[in-house]
Design a protein around this motif. Structure first.
Motif, PDB file in Angstrom:
ATOM      1  N   PHE A   1       0.855  -1.183   0.000  1.00  0.00           N
ATOM      2  CA  PHE A   1       0.000   0.000   0.000  1.00  0.00           C
ATOM      3  C   PHE A   1       0.891   1.233   0.000  1.00  0.00           C
ATOM      4  CE2 PHE A   1       0.362  -1.435   4.390  1.00  0.00           C
ATOM      5  CZ  PHE A   1       0.783  -0.294   5.062  1.00  0.00           C
ATOM      6  N   THR A   2       0.390   2.305  -0.600  1.00  0.00           N
ATOM      7  CA  THR A   2       1.148   3.545  -0.654  1.00  0.00           C
ATOM      8  C   THR A   2       0.915   4.337   0.625  1.00  0.00           C
ATOM      9  OG1 THR A   2      -0.679   4.629  -1.824  1.00  0.00           O
ATOM     10  CG2 THR A   2       1.060   3.671  -3.168  1.00  0.00           C
ATOM     11  N   ASN A   3       1.968   4.941   1.124  1.00  0.00           N
ATOM     12  CA  ASN A   3       1.890   5.752   2.325  1.00  0.00           C
ATOM     13  C   ASN A   3       1.651   7.213   1.983  1.00  0.00           C
ATOM     14  OD1 ASN A   3       2.396   3.787   4.438  1.00  0.00           O
ATOM     15  ND2 ASN A   3       4.431   3.592   3.555  1.00  0.00           N
ATOM     16  N   ASP A   4       1.358   7.989   2.997  1.00  0.00           N
ATOM     17  CA  ASP A   4       1.160   9.425   2.846  1.00  0.00           C
ATOM     18  C   ASP A   4       2.496  10.070   2.484  1.00  0.00           C
ATOM     19  OD1 ASP A   4       0.563  12.112   3.080  1.00  0.00           O
ATOM     20  OD2 ASP A   4      -0.670  11.854   4.869  1.00  0.00           O
ATOM     21  N   PRO A   5       2.626  10.675   1.301  1.00  0.00           N
ATOM     22  CA  PRO A   5       3.920  11.251   0.922  1.00  0.00           C
ATOM     23  C   PRO A   5       4.204  12.597   1.576  1.00  0.00           C
ATOM     24  CG  PRO A   5       2.345  11.588  -0.834  1.00  0.00           C
ATOM     25  CD  PRO A   5       1.636  10.766   0.213  1.00  0.00           C
ATOM     26  N   ARG A   6       3.235  13.176   2.299  1.00  0.00           N
ATOM     27  CA  ARG A   6       3.458  14.477   2.931  1.00  0.00           C
ATOM     28  C   ARG A   6       4.464  14.360   4.076  1.00  0.00           C
ATOM     29  NH1 ARG A   6      -2.394  16.169   4.712  1.00  0.00           N
ATOM     30  NH2 ARG A   6      -2.272  14.018   5.461  1.00  0.00           N
ATOM     31  N   LEU A   7       5.245  15.402   4.275  1.00  0.00           N
ATOM     32  CA  LEU A   7       6.206  15.423   5.358  1.00  0.00           C
ATOM     33  C   LEU A   7       5.602  15.994   6.626  1.00  0.00           C
ATOM     34  CD1 LEU A   7       9.087  14.898   6.244  1.00  0.00           C
ATOM     35  CD2 LEU A   7       9.717  17.144   5.395  1.00  0.00           C
ATOM     36  N   GLY A   8       4.613  16.865   6.498  1.00  0.00           N
ATOM     37  CA  GLY A   8       4.022  17.485   7.672  1.00  0.00           C
ATOM     38  C   GLY A   8       5.057  18.303   8.422  1.00  0.00           C
ATOM     39  N   THR A   9       5.045  18.203   9.749  1.00  0.00           N
ATOM     40  CA  THR A   9       6.049  18.889  10.553  1.00  0.00           C
ATOM     41  C   THR A   9       7.141  17.926  10.989  1.00  0.00           C
ATOM     42  OG1 THR A   9       4.673  18.516  12.517  1.00  0.00           O
ATOM     43  CG2 THR A   9       4.431  20.615  11.381  1.00  0.00           C
ATOM     44  N   GLY A  10       7.315  16.833  10.226  1.00  0.00           N
ATOM     45  CA  GLY A  10       8.363  15.873  10.527  1.00  0.00           C
ATOM     46  C   GLY A  10       9.719  16.381  10.079  1.00  0.00           C
ATOM     47  N   THR A  11      10.691  15.509  10.131  1.00  0.00           N
ATOM     48  CA  THR A  11      12.068  15.909   9.842  1.00  0.00           C
ATOM     49  C   THR A  11      12.669  15.198   8.641  1.00  0.00           C
ATOM     50  OG1 THR A  11      12.884  14.236  11.387  1.00  0.00           O
ATOM     51  CG2 THR A  11      12.499  16.452  12.267  1.00  0.00           C
ATOM     52  N   GLN A  12      11.999  14.168   8.107  1.00  0.00           N
ATOM     53  CA  GLN A  12      12.570  13.431   6.996  1.00  0.00           C
ATOM     54  C   GLN A  12      11.447  12.825   6.165  1.00  0.00           C
ATOM     55  OE1 GLN A  12      14.557   9.748   8.061  1.00  0.00           O
ATOM     56  NE2 GLN A  12      13.620   9.800  10.098  1.00  0.00           N
ATOM     57  N   PRO A  13      11.693  12.606   4.870  1.00  0.00           N
ATOM     58  CA  PRO A  13      10.669  11.964   4.040  1.00  0.00           C
ATOM     59  C   PRO A  13      10.368  10.566   4.538  1.00  0.00           C
ATOM     60  CG  PRO A  13      12.376  13.002   2.693  1.00  0.00           C
ATOM     61  CD  PRO A  13      12.874  13.022   4.099  1.00  0.00           C
ATOM     62  N   GLY A  14       9.109  10.180   4.492  1.00  0.00           N
ATOM     63  CA  GLY A  14       8.701   8.858   4.956  1.00  0.00           C
ATOM     64  C   GLY A  14       8.846   7.812   3.874  1.00  0.00           C
ATOM     65  N   SER A  15       8.582   6.577   4.235  1.00  0.00           N
ATOM     66  CA  SER A  15       8.602   5.486   3.265  1.00  0.00           C
ATOM     67  C   SER A  15       7.382   5.609   2.371  1.00  0.00           C
ATOM     68  CB  SER A  15       8.620   4.140   3.989  1.00  0.00           C
ATOM     69  OG  SER A  15       7.600   4.090   4.969  1.00  0.00           O
ATOM     70  N   LEU A  16       7.577   5.540   1.077  1.00  0.00           N
ATOM     71  CA  LEU A  16       6.486   5.765   0.132  1.00  0.00           C
ATOM     72  C   LEU A  16       5.614   4.536  -0.044  1.00  0.00           C
ATOM     73  CD1 LEU A  16       8.338   7.844  -2.606  1.00  0.00           C
ATOM     74  CD2 LEU A  16       6.864   8.671  -0.767  1.00  0.00           C
ATOM     75  N   VAL A  17       6.205   3.356   0.082  1.00  0.00           N
ATOM     76  CA  VAL A  17       5.473   2.111  -0.148  1.00  0.00           C
ATOM     77  C   VAL A  17       5.807   1.141   0.981  1.00  0.00           C
ATOM     78  CG1 VAL A  17       5.195   0.120  -1.667  1.00  0.00           C
ATOM     79  CG2 VAL A  17       5.434   2.401  -2.642  1.00  0.00           C
ATOM     80  N   THR A  18       4.783   0.464   1.494  1.00  0.00           N
ATOM     81  CA  THR A  18       4.963  -0.572   2.495  1.00  0.00           C
ATOM     82  C   THR A  18       4.433  -1.882   1.943  1.00  0.00           C
ATOM     83  OG1 THR A  18       4.797   0.970   4.354  1.00  0.00           O
ATOM     84  CG2 THR A  18       4.350  -1.345   4.819  1.00  0.00           C
ATOM     85  N   GLN A  19       5.240  -2.932   2.035  1.00  0.00           N
ATOM     86  CA  GLN A  19       4.847  -4.235   1.507  1.00  0.00           C
ATOM     87  C   GLN A  19       4.335  -5.142   2.625  1.00  0.00           C
ATOM     88  OE1 GLN A  19       8.601  -5.076  -0.894  1.00  0.00           O
ATOM     89  NE2 GLN A  19       7.022  -5.728  -2.330  1.00  0.00           N
ATOM     90  N   ALA A  20       3.494  -6.072   2.250  1.00  0.00           N
ATOM     91  CA  ALA A  20       2.961  -7.067   3.177  1.00  0.00           C
ATOM     92  C   ALA A  20       2.969  -8.416   2.483  1.00  0.00           C
ATOM     93  CB  ALA A  20       1.542  -6.700   3.613  1.00  0.00           C
TER      94      ALA A  20
END
Length: 426
Positions: free
Chosen positions: A215-234
């Motif tokens: 599934f695709t993750n939220d690509p927004r950074l918000g008030t975080g400090t680093q880009p998140g993982s774009l895709v998570t596998q299961a």
């Protein structure tokens, strides 16, 4: 063969809020400003060509718009989440059945999702403070192929594979430096092997499956400090054992699902990113279904164990036990039909030593048809106890000096409704 479909929807409602479950006479929302408004419209076209016996070609396309404006309060002040999204896609599929041993299915999907004004706003008194504001475009190009057939009369196989090429285009309207454009490729194989013994034998049907998805993750950074993982596998493994005895269908399902860790969830209260650790969910489901003359009874019990792989601790808010009973009666006096269902979601850990209370719902309906089925009228009802969305919040009640962490949830209402359906044409 052409099929054209149009769907339109508009909805607006007041939303009940999270309330402490251990405080009596507090059934109202903690913030009366909470509300939800959505509308959507979709147009779809499907075209099927029967080229020859055992050979079909299908093409389809759709376009959809979607709007969301959600005001909610999770115990830390009122927030607004809003977006306007357009979605468009098409599919082409070719099916060729050569014989009972081999059937080929192949094709591709294309999908574009374009959320605009994807905003998270926080209210402080009467002031609106923006936390995130993004324009996002996701493009999916997906070829796929599947094989299906019988190796032997009692051995059935199904193999599949798809390749998703996903393009992310994230435009951060508040912090342009957080904008990016990336492409990710994901392979998703699947396989199922089923043993189908003859009915003359008392052996059950047994099916083994493996699948990999994402599934695709939220690509927004918000008030975080680093880009998140774009895709998570299961990854999932499943075994199903089923057998019909004495006109009753019995089924046992065993499952094992693992999920990677991801960093792309944004807390709606703060706008901060938080980790979702890698997890494993093991479950077993027992079910039985019995048909009678004009009646049906079905029961299922599912037990699960969900844990974080990093520390082995139970995953908060994941259900552990679900019990469901369903019954239908189609030959009641006065041409009435009845549907009844009971469902219970057992206790589940909420973290920090808190445990949720069970949720029990009894739903039913009584309907009657008139004019040879052209008109249908019914009464639908639900009796419920418990709270949905149970979680923990640091919440101060009126008269309290200091806020404390407690279990909160949305009270599930009991209700009764009337419905009427009229069918035009034949």
């Amino acid at each position: 063969k052409l099929t054209l479909l149009f769907i339109g929807y508009y909805g607006q409602s007041k939303i009940p809020g999270l309330v402490p479950i251990d405080t009596p006479n507090l059934q109202d929302t903690i913030d009366p400003r909470q509300q939800d408004q959505t509308h959507t419209g979709e147009l779809a076209l499907n075209d099927v060509w029967h080229l020859a016996p055992g050979r079909d070609l299908q093409w389809s396309a759709f376009f959809r718009t979607y709007n969301l404006s959600l005001y909610s309060n999770f115990g830390d002040g009122l927030i607004r989440q809003s977006e306007f999204r357009t979605v468009a896609g098409n599919n082409a599929t070719y099916v060729r059945k050569f014989n009972r041993h081999f059937t080929l299915l192949t094709g591709f999907d294309y999908l574009q999702e374009a959320p605009r004004r994807d905003d998270l706003d926080r209210y402080s008194s009467a002031t609106l403070n923006k936390v995130t504001a993004n324009n996002i475009t996701l493009n999916f190009l997906t070829p796929f192929v599947a094989l299906d057939g019988n190796i032997l009369a009692w051995l059935h196989y199904n193999l599949g594979w798809r390749r998703d090429e996903i393009g992310f285009d994230n435009v951060d309207l508040l912090t342009p430096a957080n904008s990016f454009r990336r492409r990710v490729g994901i392979n998703s194989p699947k396989a199922t092997l089923s043993f189908l013994p003859p009915e003359s034998l008392l052996l059950p049907l047994v099916s083994f499956s493996f699948g990999q998805t994402f599934f695709t993750n939220d690509p927004r950074l918000g008030t975080g400090t680093q880009p998140g993982s774009l895709v998570t596998q299961a990854h999932a493994y499943q075994m199903v054992v089923s057998k019909t005895l004495l006109k009753t269908d019995f089924r046992v399902t065993l499952g094992h699902i693992t999920q990677e860790a991801s960093l792309a969830k944004i807390d709606p209260d703060t706008g901060l990113q938080y980790d979702v650790g890698s997890g494993v969910n093991r479950y077993v489901t027992l079910s039985a279904r019995r048909y009678f003359g004009g009646a049906l009874f079905q029961a299922s019990v599912s037990k699960a164990d969900a844990r974080d792989l990093s520390d082995g601790m139970p995953i908060p808010e994941a259900p552990r036990l679900i019990v469901d009973l369903l019954g239908t009666l189609d030959r009641l006096p006065f041409h009435l039909q009845a549907r009844m269902e009971f469902e219970e979601v057992g206790r589940k850990p909420l973290g920090d030593g808190f445990t949720a209370v069970p949720v029990r719902e009894f739903r039913g309906a009584i309907v009657r048809s008139f004019d040879r089925g052209r008109i249908q009228a019914g009464v639908h009802f639900q009796f419920a106890t418990g709270y949905t969305g149970q979680t923990t919040e640091v919440l101060a009640l009126p008269g309290e000096a200091d806020p404390s962490e407690r279990i909160v949830g949305v009270s599930i209402p009991s209700y009764a409704t009337l419905s009427a359906t009229y069918r035009f044409g034949r």
